[in-house]
Write a protein that holds these residues in place. Structure first.
Motif, short mmCIF file in Angstrom:
data_model
loop_
_atom_site.label_atom_id
_atom_site.label_comp_id
_atom_site.label_asym_id
_atom_site.label_seq_id
_atom_site.Cartn_x
_atom_site.Cartn_y
_atom_site.Cartn_z
N GLU A 1 -13.85 6.81 1.50
CA GLU A 1 -13.78 6.27 0.66
C GLU A 1 -13.49 6.07 -1.13
OE1 GLU A 1 -17.39 2.87 1.80
OE2 GLU A 1 -18.25 4.58 2.66
N LEU B 1 -7.36 0.25 6.69
CA LEU B 1 -7.80 -1.22 6.42
C LEU B 1 -8.30 -2.35 7.17
CD1 LEU B 1 -3.91 -1.74 4.87
CD2 LEU B 1 -6.82 -1.53 3.53
N VAL C 1 0.73 -1.26 0.05
CA VAL C 1 0.00 -0.01 0.26
C VAL C 1 0.67 1.14 0.36
CG1 VAL C 1 -1.81 1.32 1.37
CG2 VAL C 1 -1.37 -1.16 1.22
N THR D 1 -3.86 5.69 6.14
CA THR D 1 -4.89 4.64 5.33
C THR D 1 -5.65 3.76 6.39
OG1 THR D 1 -4.12 4.48 2.84
CG2 THR D 1 -4.76 2.61 3.69
N THR E 1 -11.85 -1.84 -0.41
CA THR E 1 -11.26 -1.36 -1.52
C THR E 1 -9.89 -2.12 -0.57
OG1 THR E 1 -10.17 0.93 -0.91
CG2 THR E 1 -12.53 0.73 -2.24
N GLY E 2 -8.89 -2.23 -0.38
CA GLY E 2 -7.84 -2.12 0.15
C GLY E 2 -7.49 -3.69 0.21
N PHE F 1 -8.10 7.52 3.48
CA PHE F 1 -8.42 6.33 2.93
C PHE F 1 -8.43 5.89 3.42
CE2 PHE F 1 -6.91 7.61 -1.67
CZ PHE F 1 -7.20 8.70 -2.03
N ASP F 2 -10.25 5.79 3.57
CA ASP F 2 -10.75 4.65 4.50
C ASP F 2 -10.90 2.81 3.00
OD1 ASP F 2 -12.36 2.18 5.79
OD2 ASP F 2 -13.86 3.61 6.06
N GLU F 3 -10.03 2.38 2.57
CA GLU F 3 -10.17 1.53 2.33
C GLU F 3 -10.22 0.39 2.75
OE1 GLU F 3 -7.81 1.21 -0.56
OE2 GLU F 3 -6.76 3.19 -1.17
N GLY G 1 -4.75 -1.63 -3.33
CA GLY G 1 -5.87 -0.22 -2.25
C GLY G 1 -6.80 0.38 -3.89
N ALA G 2 -7.27 1.07 -3.80
CA ALA G 2 -7.69 2.40 -4.57
C ALA G 2 -6.56 3.12 -5.02
CB ALA G 2 -8.87 2.97 -4.14
N GLN G 3 -5.80 4.05 -3.12
CA GLN G 3 -5.04 4.38 -4.10
C GLN G 3 -4.05 3.71 -4.69
OE1 GLN G 3 -1.96 4.63 0.03
NE2 GLN G 3 -4.00 3.79 0.28
#
Ligand code: PLP
Length: 429
Positions: A206, A265, A105, A263, A243-244, A238-240, A251-253
């Motif tokens: 998100e 997770l 990440v 982040t 998506t993490g 980022f609340d992943e 992840g999305a990042q």
């Protein structure tokens, strides 16, 4: 479908556990039926207490990206278990999983493990406040970040479908420090972040929304958010938790090439055991106790079984081609699903898909934020859910959630799902 045993268990559970469930959406209230009780799960199949089998598209709300009972994960847990289940002291598995997360990440230089996504997000905002010395938190309407007090403002699926605007028991003094603004509205974002009276510590988002149903960030929106927060010294989180390790291995990042400061997770990184994590820049993470003054602790944090399950899961996900294969399978399914839906229901449905998760909205669409998601016909979703479950397809018991795909879904199962879905759509038309 006979669900006698589930009905009996639900009746008993309701006398012992509020609503008979340990997390509200499971009660199936918003889809107008009772839940089934699960006996076991394997691959993409779950079996209820009456021995009915279903093809599972909930995947425990995201964690089961490899499918249930994956042999490598079960083996790792079993091996760890032979050495005891909890120490309350450091163990090597924590380092191994931390290395994998940091390696994967982009924003994460250091990571702290906790036991749920809720713990991760509540700790991350405490840290952001400690770091900046400011108090205000900005979130987005329909964004869900667990059930901590600060986040129960326009908070997505579970809260929406119960019809509770926020939640009693959350003091005004706390929520007055949270501002919720519309997703995908750059003008409102800029106006809010530039307001000099607000003393904003952090923005939490998100990066692909998953709890008002799947909603994509509009082109340029996340970049604008990154640019503004950087300029203004606001900690971007980022609340992943969904998506993490789902949007991509990083992840999305990693997928979008936008790096937040912190982040969160959860879900997938625990491989089906209770885990959460928050991580980010060393400079910020070093503020956490015992290196720094921001307190956060946990009896079962870094639990060896959970670390082992997470490590085994990530090891599978890291294999070349994993995401390409999963996304290709899910996207092909999604395309066919949408075509069938349009054939029977025309303008009354639309779909958002992000790789291996999709939401079919009973709405004309497009759905790009909370208000447009709310135009969905939830009665109709309830009807769809009940018909699908009766046909052996297990979907999320709420409109504003995702349909999750795993590596374990076979092409036979997906074909069968489409066949059953087609006849259900005809009934709904
Ligand atoms: C599930 C979820 C959480 C909360 O995680 P828990 O483990 O249920 O506490 C937080 N954020 C997002 C985006 C989630 O989907």
């Amino acid at each position: 479908m006979n669900t006698t045993v589930s009905k009996q268990l639900f009746a008993k559970a309701q006398t012992l556990i509020p609503g008979g469930v340990n997390s509200p959406v499971r009660a199936c209230k918003s889809v107008g039926c009772d839940p089934v009780f699960i006996k076991k799960a394997n691959g993409a199949t779950i079996t209820d207490m009456d021995n009915n089998q279903y093809i599972d598209f909930v995947g425990s709300w995201g964690p089961m990206i490899l499918g249930h009972n994956h042999p490598a994960v079960i083996e790792a847990i079993t091996r760890a278990m032979a050495n005891g289940t909890s120490y309350g002291a450091p163990c090597e598995l924590e380092i191994e999983l931390a290395e994998m997360v940091i390696d994967a990440v982009p924003s994460v230089e250091m990571v702290r493990f906790v036991s749920s996504g809720t713990e991760a997000t509540m700790s991350a905002i405490r840290l952001a406040r400690g770091y900046t010395g400011r108090k205000m938190i900005v979130k987005f309407d329909g964004g869900f970040h667990g059930h901590a007090d600060s986040f129960l403002v326009k908070a997505g699926s579970g809260v929406i479908t119960l019809g509770i605007p926020g939640s009693p028991g959350v003091p005004d003094d706390i929520v007055k420090n949270t501002i919720s603004i519309p997703y995908n509205n750059p003008a409102k974002l800029e106006e809010t972040l530039r307001n000099p009276d607000l003393e904003i510590a952090s923005v939490i988002i998100e990066p692909v929304a998953g709890n008002m149903g799947v909603v994509h960030p509009a082109p340029g929106f996340l970049q604008k958010l990154r640019d503004l927060t950087k300029e203004l010294g606001i900690v971007l989180i980022f609340d992943e938790v969904i998506t993490g390790f789902r949007a991509s291995y990083g992840g999305a990042q990693a997928k979008f090439g936008i790096t937040p400061d912190l982040t969160c997770l959860g879900k997938i990184i625990g491989g089906g055991l209770p885990v959460g994590a928050y991580g980010g820049k060393k400079e910020i993470m070093s503020m956490i106790a015992p290196t720094g003054p921001v307190y956060q602790a946990g009896t079962l944090s870094g639990n060896p079984l959970a670390m082992a399950a997470g490590k085994a899961t990530l090891t599978e996900l890291k294999k070349p081609g994993f995401y390409e294969a999963l996304n290709q399978k899910a996207e092909q399914f999604g395309g066919e699903l949408l075509a069938l839906a349009k054939k029977s229901l025309g303008e009354q449905v639309c779909m958002n898909q992000a790789g291996s998760v999709l939401t079919l909205f009973f709405a004309k669409g497009p759905v790009y934020d909370f208000d447009s998601a709310m135009t969905s016909d939830t009665e109709r979703y309830g009807h769809y859910y009940r018909e699908m479950r009766a046909a052996g397809i297990y979907l999320a018991p709420a409109q504003f959630e995702g349909m999750f795909f795993s590596a374990a879904h076979t092409s036979e199962q997906l074909e069968m799902t489409l066949e059953k879905t087609e006849s259900v759509f005809k009934k709904l038309a």
